[in-house]
Design a protein around this motif. Structure first.
Motif, short mmCIF file in Angstrom:
data_model
loop_
_atom_site.label_atom_id
_atom_site.label_comp_id
_atom_site.label_asym_id
_atom_site.label_seq_id
_atom_site.Cartn_x
_atom_site.Cartn_y
_atom_site.Cartn_z
N ARG A 159 0.83 -1.20 0.00
CA ARG A 159 0.00 0.00 0.00
C ARG A 159 0.87 1.25 0.00
N PHE A 160 1.95 1.21 -0.76
CA PHE A 160 2.87 2.34 -0.79
C PHE A 160 2.22 3.54 -1.48
N PRO A 161 2.19 4.71 -0.83
CA PRO A 161 1.49 5.88 -1.41
C PRO A 161 2.39 6.67 -2.35
N ASP A 162 2.47 6.24 -3.60
CA ASP A 162 3.43 6.84 -4.52
C ASP A 162 3.23 8.34 -4.70
N ALA A 163 1.99 8.82 -4.80
CA ALA A 163 1.77 10.25 -4.98
C ALA A 163 2.24 11.04 -3.77
N ARG A 164 2.02 10.51 -2.59
CA ARG A 164 2.43 11.18 -1.35
C ARG A 164 3.95 11.28 -1.25
N VAL A 165 4.64 10.23 -1.68
CA VAL A 165 6.09 10.20 -1.55
C VAL A 165 6.79 10.88 -2.72
N TYR A 166 6.36 10.57 -3.94
CA TYR A 166 7.07 11.04 -5.13
C TYR A 166 6.41 12.21 -5.83
N GLY A 167 5.21 12.61 -5.40
CA GLY A 167 4.47 13.64 -6.11
C GLY A 167 5.23 14.95 -6.21
N PRO A 168 4.89 15.80 -7.18
CA PRO A 168 5.59 17.07 -7.39
C PRO A 168 5.41 18.00 -6.19
N ALA A 169 6.40 18.86 -5.98
CA ALA A 169 6.36 19.83 -4.88
C ALA A 169 6.71 21.21 -5.42
N PRO A 170 6.08 22.26 -4.89
CA PRO A 170 6.37 23.61 -5.37
C PRO A 170 7.62 24.20 -4.75
N ARG A 171 8.25 23.48 -3.83
CA ARG A 171 9.48 23.94 -3.19
C ARG A 171 10.51 22.81 -3.29
N ALA A 172 11.67 23.02 -2.70
CA ALA A 172 12.71 21.98 -2.73
C ALA A 172 12.46 20.99 -1.58
N GLU A 173 12.12 19.77 -1.94
CA GLU A 173 11.86 18.73 -0.94
C GLU A 173 12.77 17.53 -1.20
N LEU A 174 12.89 16.69 -0.18
CA LEU A 174 13.76 15.52 -0.23
C LEU A 174 13.05 14.34 0.41
#
Length: 208
Positions: A164-179
């Protein structure tokens, strides 16, 4: 984990890290030496609680990652995709090495950067064995090829079942610099290995 950062939210398939736990199996003492797992209190907070975020940096390849709170200071290798669409992984014999998804966002630039590493190998603990012990507010530092160090602040540490890995939550686009920093976790089975993944979420808050 079975998601592709390039296709997050669109059903892409990826296996990011090898999760066999071969050292735990070989040791015969998995219950005593299994890696730490994040507490529920470290889970992702509301967006308003993330705090200050720095203006993203220009793109530059990362060279090294440091997480002082758990003693990580490791070189980074670029990882591409295998023919089956899964992400390459660092050589398992390199217990000190982590990798970053080189076809994605470099850490410090706008978007979601991905760093992955093994939790163990046949000889013992690997680079991200203690990743589940990271706490909200901890620092993650990434040294870049341009000579700058991007400093991220952890705003969540979560563990997910692989099914049940939440791909959008983990890999989804971000408007800032995230890691995102990712390794195996989620409990351990002598038959199948680790059951899921530990994910550290962080955002850029400084440079030097």
């Amino acid at each position: 984990m079975r998601r592709d950062p390039r296709t997050a939210g669109r059903g892409g398939l990826l296996a990011i890290v090898a999760c066999t736990g071969i050292w735990l199996i070989g040791s015969g003492s998995a219950e005593q030496i299994a890696p730490p797992q994040p507490a529920a209190a470290e889970a992702r907070a509301a967006q308003a609680d993330f705090g200050r975020s720095l203006t993203p940096l220009p793109a530059s390849a990362p060279l090294r990652i440091r997480i002082p709170s758990i003693g990580v200071d490791a070189p980074l290798a670029g990882l591409g995709l295998r023919r089956d669409g899964g992400l390459e992984v660092p050589p398992p014999e390199r217990r000190d090495l982590a990798g970053w998804y080189r076809d994605g966002t470099p850490p410090g630039s706008v978007g979601t950067a991905v760093v992955a590493g093994h939790v163990d190998n046949a000889q013992g603990r690997s680079v991200f064995y203690d990743l589940g012990a990271v706490r909200r507010g901890a620092a993650v530092e990434v040294t870049r090829r341009d000579g700058r160090t991007a400093v991220f602040t952890v705003h969540a540490v979560e563990v997910y079942d692989a099914r049940r890995f939440p791909d959008a939550r983990v890999y989804g686009p971000a408007p800032r610099a995230e890691l995102r920093v990712i390794t195996c976790g989620g409990g351990f089975s002598q038959r199948t290995g680790y059951k899921g993944n530990v994910v550290v979420f962080a955002h850029l808050t400084g440079t030097y």
